[in-house]
Structures are given as C-alpha cells and as structure tokens.
Design a protein around this motif. Structure first.
Motif, PDB file in Angstrom:
ATOM      1  N   ARG A   1       7.878  -6.833  -3.938  1.00 42.17           N
ATOM      2  CA  ARG A   1       7.770  -5.916  -2.804  1.00 42.17           C
ATOM      3  C   ARG A   1       8.405  -4.576  -3.176  1.00 42.17           C
TER       4      ARG A   1
ATOM      5  N   THR B   1       1.645  -5.998  -6.021  1.00 38.88           N
ATOM      6  CA  THR B   1       1.984  -7.286  -5.407  1.00 38.88           C
ATOM      7  C   THR B   1       1.019  -8.405  -5.758  1.00 38.88           C
TER       8      THR B   1
ATOM      9  N   ASN C   1       2.478  -2.656  -3.117  1.00 33.28           N
ATOM     10  CA  ASN C   1       3.396  -2.648  -1.976  1.00 33.28           C
ATOM     11  C   ASN C   1       4.355  -1.477  -1.961  1.00 33.28           C
TER      12      ASN C   1
ATOM     13  N   ASP D   1       2.343  -8.827   3.175  1.00 31.29           N
ATOM     14  CA  ASP D   1       1.870  -8.129   1.985  1.00 31.29           C
ATOM     15  C   ASP D   1       1.159  -6.843   2.368  1.00 31.29           C
TER      16      ASP D   1
END
Length: 447
Positions: free
Chosen positions: A307, A275, A260, A444
């Motif tokens: 994240r 992630t 991410n 995501d």
C-alpha cells in the motif's frame, strides 16, 4: 558506508515496563442568640482582591491540573530487538483529541465543570502527513482533514465546508513551506490548502481518472491514477497544467496494475506501490524503470498487499503491507533492510495500515517519548484503519556505538519466525491474482 551495513536480520517486538484526599475542616457553630444583629456591609477592598485571587487560583489549577500522557505511561518498543542494534523506536499514538489535548485534573474539573461528552476523533484514516509538530490525517469517513497539533496540544478539522470541502480525501503531501496538496478521488482533483490550512485552489485530474496519491518534486506534482489508465499524471504545481503522463496498465517494468501509492525521493526518483502486481517500482521522473522488487508472498521482500510508500531523507524506502500489517524498509538499490510494526493490539503494532508520512521537523515535540540515549534522525507516522491506535508515531535513529540496553528496559512480545515467513493477518493463503469477475478488495481501490 552502505545503508544495509547498519542493519541485521531479525525483528522482535520489545517493550519496557516500566491525590491525597484533603480533610475538610469542621468548625463549631456560632450561637446567634449571643450575637448582636448587625447590618451587612460589603468591603469592596476585600472583594476585589478575592476575585483576583480566585482568578489566579483558577489559572494555577489549569496549569497544574491539566496534563497530557507522560513518558512514564508508555512502554518502550524497539525494532529490531537486542542483540541486534535497534534502529526504530515506537514513541506514542493518537486517534483524536483525547490523546493530543491536555486533560483537566480533578480540581480544575470541579471549578470549570464537566467537559462535554462529544468525542472528537478520527473516524477512518487513510493518508497522513506531518509538518512542524502537526499531524494531518485524511479522514475518508469524516470527510475532512483531522489536525492533531502536538505542538500546541489541540485537535481540529478543516476541509469540511466552502470551496475546499473534501468529499473523499485519500492522501496528502506537504511542501517545505507548509502548503498541503490533498488528492480527492470523488472530486477528481488535487485540492491545495495554504500554511494556515485555508483553501487556495484545486487542480482537475484529466478524466477518466481515480486519483489516489500525490507526490511533490521541485515544481511538479505526480498524481497517481489507479483507474483503467493506471498512469502517473505530471502537473505543474503552480498552474495545475498537465505536463506529461507516465506508465499505463500492465505487468512489465514501468507499467502498473491498480497502483496504490507514489513517492518522490530527495534525489528525484519516483517510487510506486504496484499493488496488484505485488511489487514496488523505482522510476525516473520520465517514467523509465530503474528496478522492480517484490512478488506475492509473506517473507521479507515479498508483499501480500503493498500500500503506502514513502522515502526518507536518507533514501530509505518504506512500504506498508496491508496483508501482514508490517512496514518493510529497503535501501535505494532495492535491498531489504528490516521491518517494524506487525499485527496486534499492543502499542507499536498496526491495524490494517494504509500509509505513512516521514518528517524531519516534528522531532522536538516528541522528545519526551524518546529513550534518553537514542538519537533521532526523523519521525514516521503510520496510519491504521482499524484498532485503538489509528496514528502510530515511530522514530528512526540509533544508539551511540557500544551502547547496551538494559534487560529491565525492554520486554518482548511473542516473536515471528522470519524463516517461515511473516504470514497473512487473516488466513494462510498465498496471494493470487483475482479471477475474472471476482470482486476486488475494497481497500485496494477505494478505502
């Protein structure tokens, strides 16, 4: 002294609690029958000074009548709470022009008229950057960069037209000269804006690609691609030429699964938010693994949905968790230090945070919000995708040795037990790997 020695376990949110009507004069009527009718004559020597006086009065109204939020209007929030030594203070928040621009007082509104009702605000933030009192927010719904200028109290946008028009800006990196590098997943490019926010150029990311973040170190750009390639594309920041690629799909150290975010530390290491492997990784700039930390879970050192990741000037690693709505802090060796934020609606909490920015140049423009005894090292700007507080501003620093906060200065929200784990924001399930064919969480892959 090791960084970890400055921190202790525990994290509890603490908060401090912190026009007379002027009568209108009534005068007796003059009796016109008792007065002689005289021709009306204008005395220009009176009119001109009156006009100048009116302009001066209007200027005073603008200066006195315009006001921004004052420090006394904001609660004081510290992480962790006493008796531990606080290291992070929540300062303020903003979601658009209403929180940045000065507001007219009642008299100024009477003179100038009512302000337009059009609300100028961030629609859906994702990436965030900061430089010299200005916060830059990638608005994935407004399709541009929101510019919150705390130095000059203005709000504007750029990247909305012309060759620099953005389609889906996800993240932004700013160099010491003020050049801005914006990764756009729809354009599949890194779009460059100058110190004046004007478009400069754009670099193509080699297909197939879905670029989601960019980091800077010296003359290299590190573009994170979370398509099936799951790689880091290293580009020359002057020409955009691809120099090398790092990583690839997988679960071994140095490989990624829908990564991410990426960051570069001051000493030249890379940090990746991996992630769907529920971990963070530290790599050399050649892609060699240094360490891997994390795993699925909701206790400190674990992640529900890691994240945005960034590194402070002191080497502290900050990682945003979208599942717990917390920011965890690690030292350069991967040891857990503390956390801040958390779910909720009170100032200092977060709502589905996406990433953060760290800046050492903006502290003077936020000093009115800082506790008088708290020494600020740098600021942190955390973007939330939902809620009232879309950009939350925190300060990392310390109190003088032996300084004690008064009980009257702070107030706590209900604590979260660290022994039982942080817990997800929605539901109590343990993070698990998605089953084949199962739809991936939208944020995501694409915010």
């Amino acid at each position: 002294m090791r960084i970890q020695e400055h921190f202790s376990d525990g994290n509890l949110l603490r908060i401090a609690r912190n026009n007379p009507v002027r009568s209108v004069g009534v005068y007796p009527r003059r009796n016109p029958s008792r007065e002689r009718q005289r021709p009306v004559r204008f005395n220009l020597s009176i009119i001109v000074p009156c006009r100048a006086s009116l302009l001066c009065l209007l200027a005073i109204c603008l200066l006195v009548g315009c006001h921004a939020r004052r420090k006394t209007d904001r609660p004081l929030v510290f992480f962790p709470p006493p008796p531990a030594t606080p290291r992070v203070q929540f300062l303020t928040w903003a979601s658009g022009a209403d929180e940045v621009e000065a507001k007219h007082g009642n008299f100024a509104q009477f003179v100038l008229g009512e302000e337009p009702a059009i609300k100028r605000a961030i629609q859906k933030p994702y990436g965030v950057g900061a430089y010299n009192g200005v916060v830059y927010v990638c608005d994935t719904k407004g399709l541009g960069i929101s510019r919150l200028d705390f130095a000059n109290h203005t709000y504007s946008m750029f990247g909305t037209n012309g060759p620099g028009r953005l389609r889906k800006p996800l993240n932004i990196a700013i160099d010491p000269l003020g050049y801005k590098f914006v990764v756009d997943s729809d354009r599949k490019q890194v779009v460059v804006f100058g110190p004046d926010d004007a478009y400069v150029t754009a670099f193509d990311v080699p297909p197939p690609c879905h670029p989601v973040d960019v980091a800077l170190y010296e003359n290299e750009l590190f573009v994170l691609d979370n398509d099936e390639t799951c790689q880091i594309v290293v580009m020359d920041r002057q020409s955009g030429k691809v120099i090398r690629t790092l990583g690839g799909p997988g679960g071994e150290p140095g490989l990624f699964k829908i990564p991410n975010s990426i960051a570069a530390s001051p000493d030249g290491f890379l940090y990746v938010s991996d992630t769907h492997n529920w971990r963070i990784q530290k790599l050399t700039r050649q892609g060699k693994s240094v360490w891997v930390k994390g795993g699925p879970g909701y206790t400190l050192g674990q992640f529900g949905r890691p994240r945005g990741i960034r590194v402070g000037p002191d080497g502290i690693v900050y990682i945003v968790d979208g599942a717990t709505e917390l920011v965890q802090m690690f030292d350069p060796d991967g040891n857990v230090l503390m956390r801040f934020g958390g779910p909720g609606t009170a100032p200092g909490t977060l709502g589905l945070p996406s990433t953060l920015a760290i800046d050492t140049t903006s502290s003077p423009y936020f000093k009115e919000f800082v506790h008088e005894a708290f020494k600020v090292d740098y600021l942190m700007f955390v973007a939330s995708q939902y809620g009232e507080h879309l950009v939350s501003v925190y300060a990392f620093g310390s109190f003088p040795p032996g300084y004690k906060l008064q009980a009257s200065e702070i107030q706590s929200l209900p604590p979260t037990s660290m022994d039982k784990g942080i817990g997800p924001v929605r539901g109590d399930e343990t993070p698990t790997e998605p089953r084949p064919g199962e739809e991936q969480p939208k944020d995501d892959k694409t915010p």
